[in-house]
Each structure stands twice: as C-alpha cells, then as structure tokens.
Design a protein around this motif. Structure first.
Motif, PDB file in Angstrom:
ATOM      1  N   UNK A  31       4.624   1.964  18.232  1.00 39.97           N
ATOM      2  CA  UNK A  31       3.964   3.255  18.016  1.00 39.97           C
ATOM      3  C   UNK A  31       4.954   4.373  18.288  1.00 39.97           C
ATOM      4  N   UNK A  32       4.752   5.497  17.579  1.00 40.91           N
ATOM      5  CA  UNK A  32       5.642   6.643  17.700  1.00 40.91           C
ATOM      6  C   UNK A  32       4.846   7.933  17.558  1.00 40.91           C
ATOM      7  N   UNK A  45       0.719  13.973  16.238  1.00 39.91           N
ATOM      8  CA  UNK A  45       0.323  12.811  15.450  1.00 39.91           C
ATOM      9  C   UNK A  45       0.916  11.566  16.089  1.00 39.91           C
ATOM     10  N   UNK A  46       0.133  10.517  16.131  1.00 44.24           N
ATOM     11  CA  UNK A  46       0.593   9.241  16.667  1.00 44.24           C
ATOM     12  C   UNK A  46       0.415   8.177  15.595  1.00 44.24           C
ATOM     13  N   UNK A  47       1.490   7.453  15.303  1.00 47.46           N
ATOM     14  CA  UNK A  47       1.445   6.355  14.342  1.00 47.46           C
ATOM     15  C   UNK A  47       1.624   5.042  15.081  1.00 47.46           C
ATOM     16  N   UNK A  51      -0.281  -6.319  13.602  1.00 47.75           N
ATOM     17  CA  UNK A  51      -0.497  -7.498  12.774  1.00 47.75           C
ATOM     18  C   UNK A  51      -1.494  -7.268  11.642  1.00 47.75           C
ATOM     19  N   UNK A  52      -2.348  -6.236  11.758  1.00 48.85           N
ATOM     20  CA  UNK A  52      -3.345  -5.978  10.721  1.00 48.85           C
ATOM     21  C   UNK A  52      -3.216  -4.583  10.138  1.00 48.85           C
ATOM     22  N   UNK A  53      -1.992  -4.157   9.921  1.00 47.39           N
ATOM     23  CA  UNK A  53      -1.759  -2.852   9.334  1.00 47.39           C
ATOM     24  C   UNK A  53      -1.423  -1.803  10.377  1.00 47.39           C
ATOM     25  N   UNK A  54      -1.756  -0.552  10.070  1.00 49.76           N
ATOM     26  CA  UNK A  54      -1.397   0.520  10.988  1.00 49.76           C
ATOM     27  C   UNK A  54      -2.393   1.656  10.940  1.00 49.76           C
ATOM     28  N   UNK A  55      -2.133   2.676  11.754  1.00 46.83           N
ATOM     29  CA  UNK A  55      -3.009   3.834  11.850  1.00 46.83           C
ATOM     30  C   UNK A  55      -2.184   5.072  12.155  1.00 46.83           C
ATOM     31  N   UNK A  56      -2.698   6.218  11.723  1.00 44.31           N
ATOM     32  CA  UNK A  56      -2.155   7.513  12.112  1.00 44.31           C
ATOM     33  C   UNK A  56      -3.310   8.359  12.638  1.00 44.31           C
ATOM     34  N   UNK A  79       8.803   8.253  12.279  1.00 48.88           N
ATOM     35  CA  UNK A  79       8.407   9.405  11.478  1.00 48.88           C
ATOM     36  C   UNK A  79       9.536   9.853  10.565  1.00 48.88           C
ATOM     37  N   UNK A  80       9.171  10.178   9.350  1.00 45.27           N
ATOM     38  CA  UNK A  80      10.104  10.747   8.376  1.00 45.27           C
ATOM     39  C   UNK A  80      10.537  12.123   8.881  1.00 45.27           C
ATOM     40  N   UNK A  81      11.762  12.566   8.558  1.00 49.77           N
ATOM     41  CA  UNK A  81      12.211  13.895   9.003  1.00 49.77           C
ATOM     42  C   UNK A  81      11.315  15.042   8.542  1.00 49.77           C
TER      43      UNK A  81
END
Length: 283
Positions: A31-32, A45-47, A51-56, A79-81
C-alpha cells in the motif's frame, strides 16, 4: 527501533488504530499514500493491492470515496507522478497504469512473461520508473510506455541458490527495490543487496545480507545516508552509504515474528520500521 548510532536513544513511538478501510478483499501485499506530507492541501489517497485486486480510497474533508482496481495477485503499487494514476505490478509480470478515480487501465507495460513484479519506484517527476521483475531491474519511460534499460542478476558464488533445481541458471530474483537520487538498491533472492546507478543501472556494489536466506526488503532513508535490508530469518541490517567498506553498522535481532517482508524509514526520525511475517509492525 534502530538509532543512527549506538549513542542515540530510540525515540518512543505509539501506534493506535484509528479506522479500518472497507472494500479490500483478501491479503494485502502493498500500500502507498499519494501524499508524503499530511499537512498538504491535496486530498489524501491510499492505494492498496493484494491477492484479489486492489483499492483506492480518497479522503477529501469528511468525505471518503472507494474505487476498486480489478485483477488478481497484484504484488506492488505506487503513485504516478501526475497524482491521478496508480501503477500496479502483477504476478504475471504486467505493470498497469490505472486511473485512480475509476480504476480503469490506460496502459500496460509488460515487464516479464512468467515472473512477478516485486518492485516499483518512481525515480523522477518526468515519468521515469524503476521496476523489479524476475531477475531484472528495468527502467521505463511512462510518457512513452517504453522500457529504456534493463540489468539482469545472477547469484553470487557464496549466495543462496534460490529455487534449487527449478533455477538451473542460478538467477537472483528481485524481491524489493528502493531509490534515492542516483542510488538504487535491490534485495535479491541470493541473500545479497545490490547497489546500482539509477540512471545507467551500472552495478556499484554488492553487499552480503545473508548466506542462508534470501534478502526480502530494502529501504534508503530519505533524510540520512542510511541503507537497510531485511531477510527471511527476521534480521535487518543497516549500512552508512558513505562508508560501505566498513560493513554494516549493526543488525536488529529477530523478534520471533519470522521473515521481515517490508522496511521503511520514518520521515524526520532516526527510526526504521519493519513489517513481520507474523502480522506485527516492529522497530
């Protein structure tokens, strides 16, 4: 806690559970946060991926929004710049650029065909990305969606032969990467920590973490010349980047939690935090 020297007392740190974020299913692998400074005016924002995908999750004042990131076995996220997209690395070797507001994929970078992506690190605001996939560290130009450089590793002579007969070429697989300025560190399955030039991928140094267990996680302090690396046996070694020839400054002992899968320096503090296999956060 790990002080910067034996004479520095370790500051006290209290952790308190404030909330639980709903919406993510299965184990979480990474997580980031989108902002490093919580005093920033930008929404937090937290991403997270697993194992079953992701969340933001987006926190804007009192409002909270949740977006799903489709997929399975997503191993890494950053995170993208531009702050509007996240990058996810999968067990199938794909790096996906995803809209943080919708979860939709806008580009896919194929870093490997059969190996997991175990490292993602944005190196510049101009869109240079470092990725660890299989036995390689790669540089990608996010603006052109092209790979610009690649370096492959083999196990050291005295290193761990990870995978045994399934790895006849004695490849050294990348389990974690970290970068600061021109220094990029990579924790490898042969028990070594490799330092590379982040612009050319020229190898600068090889440090021994363990001759018996893979090196699992690495971190470079953002505010001091400290470098850390953990192993499967539960230890964490610390080096001074200015004096690598003198060997490690010290090693933390295992607290019985098993392998240390993640290490992070606390910004502004001489502290190193570690995530252990038993579900504990240690210092």
């Amino acid at each position: 806690s790990v002080p910067t020297s034996s004479s520095d007392p370790a500051p006290a740190l209290t952790l308190r559970k404030e909330d639980k974020l709903a919406g993510h299913n299965g184990r979480v692998f990474d997580l980031q946060a989108s902002v490093k400074d919580l005093s920033s005016s930008q929404p937090l924002r937290i991403a997270a991926v697993g194992e079953k995908g992701g969340s933001v999750w987006t926190f804007d004042g009192g409002a909270r929004r949740h977006v799903r990131l489709p997929g399975t076995e997503l191993m890494r996220v950053c995170w993208h710049p531009d702050g509007e997209h996240v990058l996810t690395g999968s067990a199938e070797g794909a790096i996906c650029v995803r809209d943080a507001s919708s979860g939709q994929t806008s580009a896919t970078l194929q870093a490997a065909r059969e190996d997991e992506v175990y490292g993602l690190e944005v190196l510049s605001e101009e869109g240079l990305l470092a990725a660890g996939a299989g036995e390689t560290v790669q540089l990608w130009d996010l603006n052109r969606a092209t790979r610009t450089s690649l370096a492959a590793f083999t196990a050291t002579e005295s290193g761990v032969h990870f995978g045994g007969l399934r790895n006849p070429d004695r490849k050294a697989f990348v389990f974690s990467i970290s970068a600061r300025g021109r220094i990029l560190s990579a924790a490898l399955s042969d028990g070594s920590l490799r330092l590379l030039d982040s612009e050319t991928l020229q190898e600068l140094a090889t440090l021994c973490v363990s001759n018996e267990a893979p090196a699992l996680a690495t971190a470079i302090s953002p505010t001091s010349p400290l470098l850390a690396c953990s192993d499967r046996a539960g230890g964490v070694l610390l080096w001074d980047l200015r004096q690598l020839g003198r060997g490690p400054l010290g090693e933390t002992e295992s607290s019985g939690g098993g392998a240390v899968h993640s290490v992070r320096f606390v910004p502004g503090e001489p502290l190193l935090r570690r995530g252990e296999g038993g579900g504990a956060l240690g210092g």
